[in-house]
Design an enzyme around this catalytic site. Structure first.
Site: not given
Ligand code: 2HA
Ligand code: ZN
Length: 240
Positions: A170, A211, A116, A142, A140
């Site tokens: 909050e 995602h 990414e 998940h 980033h």
């Molecule tokens: O595996 O999260 O978006 C890495 C990620 C791709």
């Molecule tokens: Zn990801």
């Protein structure tokens, strides 16, 4: 000082471990990047190796020319970052055109930056401009409740913002601009990077439907805290 012991490296690795502990990072999911300060670069430069080749970023980030980023590696597991920081992560330098990077530290076993990277760097360019250089961290992850919510709610900035603000007192304080939401897109390339960085002009949090989350902040604590707050608020949702 060994670069491994530098405060920014320690904080970077700690964020990765915190994310792992909170189950935001199955397998190699997620990625993190940090724009080094001039003081960080001076502290780390004695371990930089500039023999490695320049590589195409896959997008143009001219305003980031000459800057340095610590980044997690593609295929690497957040679970391993604390114990194996130099194998799983590295520092990259952006060239004077903003089109290429080279690894100057870390990735000791042949790794490369996160898939990414284009999105991270485009977000850094937008947030650096929007915050007068204050924002340095792009994260980033998940988190399961945010992902679940994107299967239930319409993909709309206004609706996600309202629902997340309402479920925890909050929230309007922690993300006063609200959250942006993108429909499912192929990850790892320029298009999702362009779409995310457009949203980042307005928001510090962008949800990728089905995602995960991208978020931006000045410090590791603030950026991780933002992702954690959004996830906790998503967990508080019921189906009324
Ligand atoms: O595996 O999260 O978006 C890495 C990620 C791709
Ligand atoms: Zn990801």
């Amino acid at each position: 000082m060994k670069v491994l012991n530098a405060p920014f490296v320690q904080s970077f690795a700690k964020l990765c471990d915190d994310g792992w502990q909170l189950r935001f990072h199955e397998r190699n999911g997620g990625n993190l990047s940090y724009r080094l300060t001039d003081a960080d670069v001076e502290l780390a430069r004695h371990e930089f190796n500039t023999d490695r080749p320049w590589t195409e970023i896959g997008t143009d980030v001219p305003t980031l020319a000459g800057t340095y980023f610590m980044v997690t590696g593609t295929g690497q597991y957040f679970a391993n970052v604390l114990a194996k920081t130099m194998e799983t992560c590295g520092i990259i330098e952006i060239d004077e055109t903003g089109k290429r990077y080279r690894i100057v530290w870390g990735f000791t076993t042949g790794g490369r930056p996160t898939s990414e990277l284009p999105t991270h760097l485009m977000n850094h360019a937008v947030k650096m401009a929007a915050t007068n250089g204050a924002h340095r961290v792009i994260y980033h992850c998940h988190p399961v409740n945010v992902i679940a919510l994107s299967f239930i709610l319409p993909i709309s900035d206004a609706i996600f913002t309202k629902e997340l603000w309402e479920s925890m007192t909050e929230c309007p304080v922690v993300f006063p601009a609200g959250v942006g939401v993108l429909p499912w897109m192929v990850c790892g390339g320029r298009d999702i990077g362009v779409a995310t960085s457009e949203k980042m002009k307005k928001y510090d949090v962008v949800i990728w439907a089905h995602h995960g989350i991208f978020c931006s902040g000045s410090t590791f604590d603030e950026t991780f805290g933002l992702a954690h707050t959004v996830e906790k608020s998503a967990m508080g949702q019921d189906d009324d």
